[in-house]
Structure formats: structure tokens, C-alpha cells
Design a protein around this motif. Structure first.
Motif, PDB file in Angstrom:
ATOM      1  N   ILE A 121       0.912  -0.993   0.138  1.00 21.85           N
ATOM      2  CA  ILE A 121      -0.042  -0.049   0.032  1.00 21.85           C
ATOM      3  C   ILE A 121       0.849   1.155   0.132  1.00 21.85           C
ATOM      4  CG2 ILE A 121      -1.975   1.110   1.305  1.00 21.85           C
ATOM      5  CD1 ILE A 121      -2.212  -1.398   2.747  1.00 21.85           C
ATOM      6  N   LEU A 122       0.924   2.041  -0.908  1.00 19.45           N
ATOM      7  CA  LEU A 122       1.735   3.145  -1.219  1.00 19.45           C
ATOM      8  C   LEU A 122       1.078   4.566  -0.537  1.00 19.45           C
ATOM      9  CD1 LEU A 122       3.345   2.817  -4.670  1.00 19.45           C
ATOM     10  CD2 LEU A 122       4.052   1.785  -2.326  1.00 19.45           C
ATOM     11  N   ILE A 123       1.657   4.953   0.327  1.00 19.32           N
ATOM     12  CA  ILE A 123       1.133   6.381   0.875  1.00 19.32           C
ATOM     13  C   ILE A 123       2.086   7.505   0.752  1.00 19.32           C
ATOM     14  CG2 ILE A 123      -0.331   5.278   2.664  1.00 19.32           C
ATOM     15  CD1 ILE A 123       1.974   5.832   4.498  1.00 19.32           C
ATOM     16  N   ASN A 124       1.783   8.717   0.589  1.00 18.77           N
ATOM     17  CA  ASN A 124       2.706   9.715   0.213  1.00 18.77           C
ATOM     18  C   ASN A 124       2.344  11.043   0.956  1.00 18.77           C
ATOM     19  OD1 ASN A 124       1.283  11.765  -1.631  1.00 18.77           O
ATOM     20  ND2 ASN A 124       0.668   9.557  -2.309  1.00 18.77           N
ATOM     21  N   THR A 125       3.427  11.998   1.100  1.00 20.09           N
ATOM     22  CA  THR A 125       3.284  13.179   1.721  1.00 20.09           C
ATOM     23  C   THR A 125       4.289  14.202   1.307  1.00 20.09           C
ATOM     24  OG1 THR A 125       3.090  14.425   4.002  1.00 20.09           O
ATOM     25  CG2 THR A 125       4.751  12.509   3.627  1.00 20.09           C
ATOM     26  N   ASP A 126       3.921  15.523   1.174  1.00 18.46           N
ATOM     27  CA  ASP A 126       4.758  16.335   0.717  1.00 18.46           C
ATOM     28  C   ASP A 126       5.649  17.007   1.649  1.00 18.46           C
ATOM     29  OD1 ASP A 126       4.104  16.128  -1.674  1.00 18.46           O
ATOM     30  OD2 ASP A 126       2.525  17.774  -1.671  1.00 18.46           O
ATOM     31  N   ARG A 127       5.144  16.691   3.057  1.00 17.80           N
ATOM     32  CA  ARG A 127       5.698  17.178   4.215  1.00 17.80           C
ATOM     33  C   ARG A 127       6.671  16.165   4.896  1.00 17.80           C
ATOM     34  NH1 ARG A 127       1.209  18.813   8.647  1.00 17.80           N
ATOM     35  NH2 ARG A 127       3.120  18.999   9.769  1.00 17.80           N
ATOM     36  N   LEU A 128       7.894  16.853   4.976  1.00 20.95           N
ATOM     37  CA  LEU A 128       9.184  16.103   5.417  1.00 20.95           C
ATOM     38  C   LEU A 128       9.047  15.735   7.024  1.00 20.95           C
ATOM     39  CD1 LEU A 128      11.939  14.851   4.581  1.00 20.95           C
ATOM     40  CD2 LEU A 128      13.060  17.114   5.529  1.00 20.95           C
ATOM     41  N   ASP A 129       8.080  16.498   7.903  1.00 23.13           N
ATOM     42  CA  ASP A 129       8.253  16.239   9.341  1.00 23.13           C
ATOM     43  C   ASP A 129       7.046  14.834   9.400  1.00 23.13           C
ATOM     44  OD1 ASP A 129       6.012  17.752   8.221  1.00 23.13           O
ATOM     45  OD2 ASP A 129       5.617  18.444  10.391  1.00 23.13           O
ATOM     46  N   VAL A 130       6.313  14.862   8.479  1.00 24.81           N
ATOM     47  CA  VAL A 130       5.129  13.800   8.535  1.00 24.81           C
ATOM     48  C   VAL A 130       6.078  12.498   8.146  1.00 24.81           C
ATOM     49  CG1 VAL A 130       3.371  12.835   7.357  1.00 24.81           C
ATOM     50  CG2 VAL A 130       3.277  15.179   7.914  1.00 24.81           C
ATOM     51  N   PHE A 131       6.820  12.510   6.751  1.00 18.85           N
ATOM     52  CA  PHE A 131       7.580  11.515   6.441  1.00 18.85           C
ATOM     53  C   PHE A 131       8.760  10.862   7.578  1.00 18.85           C
ATOM     54  CE2 PHE A 131      10.975   9.439   3.655  1.00 18.85           C
ATOM     55  CZ  PHE A 131       9.924   8.438   3.145  1.00 18.85           C
ATOM     56  N   LYS A 132       9.175  11.791   8.286  1.00 16.69           N
ATOM     57  CA  LYS A 132      10.038  11.461   9.523  1.00 16.69           C
ATOM     58  C   LYS A 132       9.327  10.580  10.579  1.00 16.69           C
ATOM     59  CE  LYS A 132      12.895  13.507  13.169  1.00 16.69           C
ATOM     60  NZ  LYS A 132      14.061  12.816  13.240  1.00 16.69           N
ATOM     61  N   SER A 133       8.135  11.104  10.710  1.00 14.95           N
ATOM     62  CA  SER A 133       7.142  10.331  11.835  1.00 14.95           C
ATOM     63  C   SER A 133       6.841   9.120  11.254  1.00 14.95           C
ATOM     64  CB  SER A 133       5.756  11.136  12.083  1.00 14.95           C
ATOM     65  OG  SER A 133       4.964  11.001  11.128  1.00 14.95           O
ATOM     66  N   TRP A 134       6.886   8.733  10.007  1.00 11.14           N
ATOM     67  CA  TRP A 134       6.517   7.596   9.376  1.00 11.14           C
ATOM     68  C   TRP A 134       7.859   6.488   9.345  1.00 11.14           C
ATOM     69  CZ3 TRP A 134       3.752   8.901   3.912  1.00 11.14           C
ATOM     70  CH2 TRP A 134       2.474   9.580   4.251  1.00 11.14           C
ATOM     71  N   ILE A 135       8.896   7.098   8.935  1.00  6.85           N
ATOM     72  CA  ILE A 135      10.043   6.095   8.774  1.00  6.85           C
ATOM     73  C   ILE A 135      11.146   6.365   9.550  1.00  6.85           C
ATOM     74  CG2 ILE A 135       8.917   5.167   6.560  1.00  6.85           C
ATOM     75  CD1 ILE A 135      12.191   7.306   6.552  1.00  6.85           C
ATOM     76  N   GLY A 136      11.056   7.439  10.122  1.00  4.85           N
ATOM     77  CA  GLY A 136      12.702   8.102  10.974  1.00  4.85           C
ATOM     78  C   GLY A 136      12.546   7.707  12.161  1.00  4.85           C
ATOM     79  N   SER A 137      13.558   8.589  12.888  1.00  4.94           N
ATOM     80  CA  SER A 137      13.660   8.374  14.030  1.00  4.94           C
ATOM     81  C   SER A 137      13.020   9.634  15.044  1.00  4.94           C
ATOM     82  CB  SER A 137      15.318   8.501  14.647  1.00  4.94           C
ATOM     83  OG  SER A 137      15.888   7.194  14.071  1.00  4.94           O
ATOM     84  N   SER A 138      12.403   9.395  15.929  1.00  8.72           N
ATOM     85  CA  SER A 138      11.768  10.550  16.870  1.00  8.72           C
ATOM     86  C   SER A 138      13.197  11.199  17.469  1.00  8.72           C
ATOM     87  CB  SER A 138      11.148  10.006  17.720  1.00  8.72           C
ATOM     88  OG  SER A 138      10.614  10.722  18.874  1.00  8.72           O
ATOM     89  N   ASP A 139      12.700  12.657  17.162  1.00  8.73           N
ATOM     90  CA  ASP A 139      13.856  13.546  17.827  1.00  8.73           C
ATOM     91  C   ASP A 139      13.839  13.383  19.587  1.00  8.73           C
ATOM     92  OD1 ASP A 139      14.403  14.705  15.579  1.00  8.73           O
ATOM     93  OD2 ASP A 139      12.923  16.607  15.721  1.00  8.73           O
ATOM     94  N   VAL A 140      12.544  12.926  19.959  1.00 10.74           N
ATOM     95  CA  VAL A 140      12.940  12.894  21.650  1.00 10.74           C
ATOM     96  C   VAL A 140      13.874  11.445  21.830  1.00 10.74           C
ATOM     97  CG1 VAL A 140      11.675  11.801  23.507  1.00 10.74           C
ATOM     98  CG2 VAL A 140      10.619  13.642  21.925  1.00 10.74           C
TER      99      VAL A 140
END
Length: 218
Positions: A72-91
Motif C-alpha cells: 500500500i503506497l502512501i505519500n506526503t509532501d511534508r518532511l516532518d510527516v515522513f520522518k514520523s513514518w519512517i524516521g527516528s523521533s527527535d525525543v
């Protein structure tokens, strides 16, 4: 310069990503809640996936791979949203110095100029933007906030593949291999018979409601 984050995935292929997480049953918020985070519901949930003994099963967006489940392909134009999906939390990053310093920072903040043609970027600018992209996604994003808009201009939309399965069973000697676009695994239950393995060759975050590791054959 890579035009999408698939290029970043290729550069990081085979690495254990700081952004990869596995939530055990104590932290799980339930498969329904996890699905809703990505605008999905029970209609996108596969009932089961079984990896037979001594076999390899793929979950992939690559054309040369036969994916056991359609991504299932999902997309966003926002880098902060993409970080919340596949990245590491700043906390999380702030609590672990090894993560905070894992990726090299750009030499300076972005110079502020707006881009209308990515071809006009110098090799040095490209290198600095790529460094900032890694730090934003997998490190402390606040340290490279000045690069956010240029990263979004160059790379958006950001695309991730989601695989949502109620129960995954990897039998003894089986291999479940994840490749392709940055990936989100939503497994309500994962049953792993040693020496079965789950292998990721892309940026991958996993939320697993219940994990059971068992010795030997079923």
C-alpha cells in the motif's frame, strides 16, 4: 542527485537503521490505531502471511521481486510527516548520544536561496542537502531545519510502502525479506521459529503488537 528517497534507501542498503523500531506488546496501540495513522482501515489488513521452512518470501516494491503482499503506497509532501513514518523521533535521538551523532551534519545552514531548477545546484550543495536529509530523518531534525524547504522542493512527494498483516509466521529456516521503497510494517502478531529471520534492505519501521520467538521447528 537522487530525485526521490529511494536513492537514499539504496545508499543505506543493508545497514541497521537507527530509525527502525519494533514495538512490543507493552507499547502496542493496536492494529486499528496503527492503520488509522496512515489513513488506512481493516480493509487494508491481510489476515495472515506464512513463510514456509527453508524458503524466502519477499515484501517489495521492486519490479524484479515477486511481493507476497501488494504494498500500500502512501505519500506526503511534508518532511516532518515522513520522518514520523519512517524516521527516528527527535525525543528518542535526544536521549541517545550515539544516534544524535550518527550522521554527519552539513558544514553550514542552508543559504536561504529558493530553487526553481535543481540542475543549478553545485556538487557541494547537493552533498550538503543529502547530509541534511539524513540528519532530518534519522537524527535531530531541529539541527537542519533550515534545509527542510529545499529538501521538500527536491524530493517531495515522499513515498512509503505499508504492509499490514494480522499474523505473520516465519517457520524454521524461512526468510522474510523487505526491499524497495522506505517501508512501514504493521504486524498484529509475529511468530518466529529459530533460525527463521526477518531481513530488511531498506529504511524500515515496524510496529509489532505481539512477538513470539520459538526454538526449532513448529
Amino acid at each position: 542527485m537522487f530525485r526521490s528517497l529511494e536513492g537514499l534507501s539504496q545508499q543505506l542498503k543493508g545497514m541497521v537503521m537507527p530509525g527502525s523500531i519494533i514495538d512490543d506488546s507493552r507499547e502496542s496501540v493496536g492494529i486499528a490505531t496503527n492503520l488509522s495513522r496512515f489513513g488506512l482501515d481493516h480493509r487494508h489488513l491481510v489476515d495472515s502471511l506464512i513463510v514456509a521452512p527453508q524458503t524466502t518470501v519477499d515484501l517489495s516494491t521492486q519490479d524484479d521481486r515477486d511481493s507476497a503482499i501488494k504494498p500500500i503506497l502512501i505519500n506526503t509532501d511534508r518532511l516532518d510527516v515522513f520522518k514520523s513514518w519512517i524516521g527516528s523521533s527527535d525525543v528518542v535521538v535526544a536521549s541517545d548520544p550515539a544516534l544524535a551523532n550518527h550522521y554527519q551534519l552539513p558544514g553550514a545552514e542552508w543559504n536561504g536561496r529558493r530553487l526553481s531548477d535543481s540542475g543549478r545546484l553545485s556538487a557541494e550543495e547537493i552533498s550538503e542537502i543529502e547530509k541534511a536529509c539524513r540528519v532530518y530523518l534519522f537524527g535531530d531534525s531541529s539541527r537542519v531545519e533550515s534545509y527542510r524547504q529545499v529538501i521538500e522542493f527536491l524530493y517531495a512527494p515522499f513515498v512509503a510502502a505499508v504492509y499490514a498483516v494480522r499474523k505473520v509466521t516465519i517457520k524454521s529456516g524461512g526468510r522474510l525479506v523487505v526491499t524497495g521503497k522506505p517501508t512501514i510494517l504493521l504486524f498484529d502478531e509475529l511468530e518466529l521459529f529459530s533460525p527463521g529471520v526477518l531481513v530488511t534492505y531498506t529504511v524500515c519501521n515496524a510496529s509489532i503488537g505481539r512477538f513470539q520467538k520459538k526454538e526449532g521447528k513448529e
